[in-house]
Design a protein around this motif. Structure first.
Motif, mmCIF file in Angstrom:
data_model
loop_
_atom_site.group_PDB
_atom_site.id
_atom_site.type_symbol
_atom_site.label_atom_id
_atom_site.label_comp_id
_atom_site.label_asym_id
_atom_site.label_seq_id
_atom_site.Cartn_x
_atom_site.Cartn_y
_atom_site.Cartn_z
ATOM 1 N N LYS A 112 44.105 60.631 16.852
ATOM 2 C CA LYS A 112 44.391 59.348 16.975
ATOM 3 C C LYS A 112 45.698 58.946 18.099
ATOM 4 C CE LYS A 112 42.961 55.855 14.767
ATOM 5 N NZ LYS A 112 42.864 54.809 13.467
ATOM 6 N N LEU A 172 54.496 57.288 14.164
ATOM 7 C CA LEU A 172 54.912 57.053 12.664
ATOM 8 C C LEU A 172 56.542 56.736 12.790
ATOM 9 C CD1 LEU A 172 54.070 56.690 9.868
ATOM 10 C CD2 LEU A 172 54.510 59.065 9.494
ATOM 11 N N MET A 219 49.684 64.593 3.882
ATOM 12 C CA MET A 219 49.375 63.812 4.980
ATOM 13 C C MET A 219 47.952 64.172 5.928
ATOM 14 S SD MET A 219 51.970 61.550 5.071
ATOM 15 C CE MET A 219 52.074 60.938 6.790
ATOM 16 N N VAL A 226 46.393 54.682 8.579
ATOM 17 C CA VAL A 226 46.007 55.630 9.523
ATOM 18 C C VAL A 226 44.547 55.310 9.932
ATOM 19 C CG1 VAL A 226 45.483 57.928 10.193
ATOM 20 C CG2 VAL A 226 47.568 57.646 8.529
ATOM 21 N N ASP A 227 43.725 54.896 9.222
ATOM 22 C CA ASP A 227 42.454 54.645 9.714
ATOM 23 C C ASP A 227 42.331 53.442 10.164
ATOM 24 O OD1 ASP A 227 41.231 56.664 8.501
ATOM 25 O OD2 ASP A 227 40.498 56.029 6.616
ATOM 26 N N ARG A 241 43.749 63.768 11.369
ATOM 27 C CA ARG A 241 43.275 62.179 12.014
ATOM 28 C C ARG A 241 44.650 61.515 12.724
ATOM 29 N NH1 ARG A 241 39.600 59.141 12.946
ATOM 30 N NH2 ARG A 241 39.614 56.947 12.081
ATOM 31 N N MET A 242 45.861 61.698 12.281
ATOM 32 C CA MET A 242 47.151 61.237 12.863
ATOM 33 C C MET A 242 47.226 61.784 14.532
ATOM 34 S SD MET A 242 49.504 61.373 9.570
ATOM 35 C CE MET A 242 51.071 60.245 10.430
ATOM 36 N N ILE A 293 52.294 53.105 13.355
ATOM 37 C CA ILE A 293 52.549 52.829 11.950
ATOM 38 C C ILE A 293 53.864 52.656 11.526
ATOM 39 C CG2 ILE A 293 52.043 53.473 9.604
ATOM 40 C CD1 ILE A 293 49.502 54.932 10.658
ATOM 41 N N ASN A 330 47.209 56.061 3.803
ATOM 42 C CA ASN A 330 45.977 56.585 4.419
ATOM 43 C C ASN A 330 45.047 55.467 5.040
ATOM 44 O OD1 ASN A 330 45.248 59.679 4.073
ATOM 45 N ND2 ASN A 330 46.342 58.895 2.029
ATOM 46 N N ARG A 354 43.645 53.724 18.056
ATOM 47 C CA ARG A 354 44.141 54.979 18.694
ATOM 48 C C ARG A 354 45.202 54.577 19.618
ATOM 49 N NH1 ARG A 354 40.854 59.429 18.141
ATOM 50 N NH2 ARG A 354 38.960 58.949 17.344
ATOM 51 N N VAL A 408 48.808 58.752 16.792
ATOM 52 C CA VAL A 408 49.402 57.814 16.181
ATOM 53 C C VAL A 408 50.899 58.094 16.142
ATOM 54 C CG1 VAL A 408 49.866 56.917 13.800
ATOM 55 C CG2 VAL A 408 47.495 57.161 14.548
#
Length: 393
Positions: free
Chosen positions: A328, A332, A320, A298-299, A324-325, A307, A295, A303, A330
């Motif tokens: 942004k 993974l 999960m 992710v923060d 937020r993911m 990860i 977590n 953007r 993200v």
């Protein structure tokens, strides 16, 4: 022979067991000269006991001297010095042809729905006897063993079994842009080498951990560090160091050993004490992993960043932060390391006498095999400055 065997939660013992023998024409037997204790071994010591059998031989980071080979093994011969990758792959199936050696179709543990078999790592991965022992049977020896030169100490090469290719893959998967930045959560052996590889490749590295010895080692090798035990808001601290944006990439080298989530820690502990018939399906479906590091990753990532998860997670229903993911944007990436895929990149670095990755500055303890239980204890409890423990049978 002597071998380290599993007998229960926090109960590992050095015992006399039968010597391994050739079972297939593509087997080899090696005399182990060095075998390391991995952070993943601590999961067996603590959390993944429901998937272990009493007497299982542990260890998946060995190297040694070839004693005997089967009739179909021509790439190595008795007397050769070799490192053994932690995953067992054939080199010729469809997945191996894609360089996805950790997904080898020849050794996939299909009855458990898992990827390639691993040495010394639970019935989920084939329950293959491991390398924290005097001798090791190596299946698929026509492909797996990595020949290394005579002369330099084992410490120069043993990390090719797991630590170095795992760390190299973590950096590759992080997709750091040229001149970019990466935050590494967790400064155990994998986190340490991940930081060093990223620095070697020219990236800015910020390492996060709460153990003073780990922070000092990472700083010694050029990483900026943040002390998680003294910093309340790690993502915020990273943003302060990066113009309010966050690093281009984040590597989670922590996995399910993350601290700071007491409810999840309690769930893991309780699960580890349940009878295996109840605990195993609970571990597989109830999602008892501690996700604080993920977590925070992710923060922390900027953007549109990436990860890379290289720390081991064991649950199947982990919540999960998908909103937020998604918001942004993200990317993974994750997975077991495809060891043989990265050896050509790594071999010139470990054979370089200048030691550009500092492989001679990782092990903090070198113990005889008889003291392996002590090695597990100090590593698991982070005592006596233990960062990496090597065993010599």
């Amino acid at each position: 022979m002597k071998a380290l065997t599993w007998h229960g939660r926090r109960d590992v013992r050095v015992e006399e067991v039968a010597d391994p023998i050739l079972k297939e024409p593509n087997d080899a037997i090696i005399k182990v000269t060095t075998s390391a204790i991995c952070g993943s071994d601590l999961h067996l010591y603590e959390v993944l006991g429901p998937f272990m059998g009493e007497g299982d031989i542990l260890g998946h980071e060995p190297m040694g001297i070839v004693e005997e080979v089967g009739s179909e093994v021509t790439s190595i011969k008795p007397g050769d010095r070799v490192v053994i990758p932690f995953n067992i792959s054939c080199g010729h199936c469809h997945m191996c042809g894609l360089n996805l050696f950790a997904q080898c179709e020849t050794t996939q543990v299909r009855d458990q729905g898992m990827g390639a078999a691993l040495f010394g790592y639970t019935r989920l991965y084939g329950e293959v006897p491991g390398g924290q022992a005097e001798y090791l049977r190596v299946p698929e020896a026509q492909f797996g063993p990595i020949k290394v030169p005579e002369g330099p100490p084992d410490e120069r090469f043993v990390y090719l079994s797991d630590v170095l290719p795992t760390s190299w893959q973590a950096v590759e998967y992080a997709d750091i842009p040229d001149g970019g930045s990466v935050t590494v959560f967790g400064l155990g052996p994998i986190g340490q080498m991940t930081c060093r590889i990223a620095k070697h490749l020219g990236y800015r590295v910020i390492g996060v951990d709460g153990v003073p010895e780990r922070l000092a080692m990472a700083r010694r090798h050029g990483a900026e560090v943040l002390d998680a035990s003294a910093t309340a808001d790690i993502p915020g601290a990273v943003r302060e160091l990066t113009g309010g944006r966050g690093t281009d990439s984040v590597i989670d080298a922590v996995g399910m050993e993350a601290h700071g989530s007491p409810v999840a820690k309690f769930a893991q502990t309780v699960t580890g004490l349940l009878p295996d018939a109840i605990a195993a399906p609970l571990m597989s479906s109830a999602g008892v992993d501690r996700l604080r590091a993920l977590n925070q990753a992710v923060d922390t990532v900027r953007r549109g960043g990436t990860i890379s998860v290289i720390g081991v997670y064991g649950g199947m229903a982990d919540p999960m932060p998908m909103l937020r993911m998604f918001d942004k944007g993200v990317t993974l990436r994750m997975g077991q390391a495809h060891v043989k895929r990265w050896i050509d990149d790594l071999m010139p670095l470990v054979t370089d006498d200048s030691d550009p990755l500092g492989v001679m500055d990782l092990a903090t303890h070198r113990l005889p095999l008889d003291q392996a239980p002590h090695g597990y204890e100090i590593f698991q409890k982070k005592r006596d400055g233990a960062i990496k423990v090597l065993l010599n049978p």
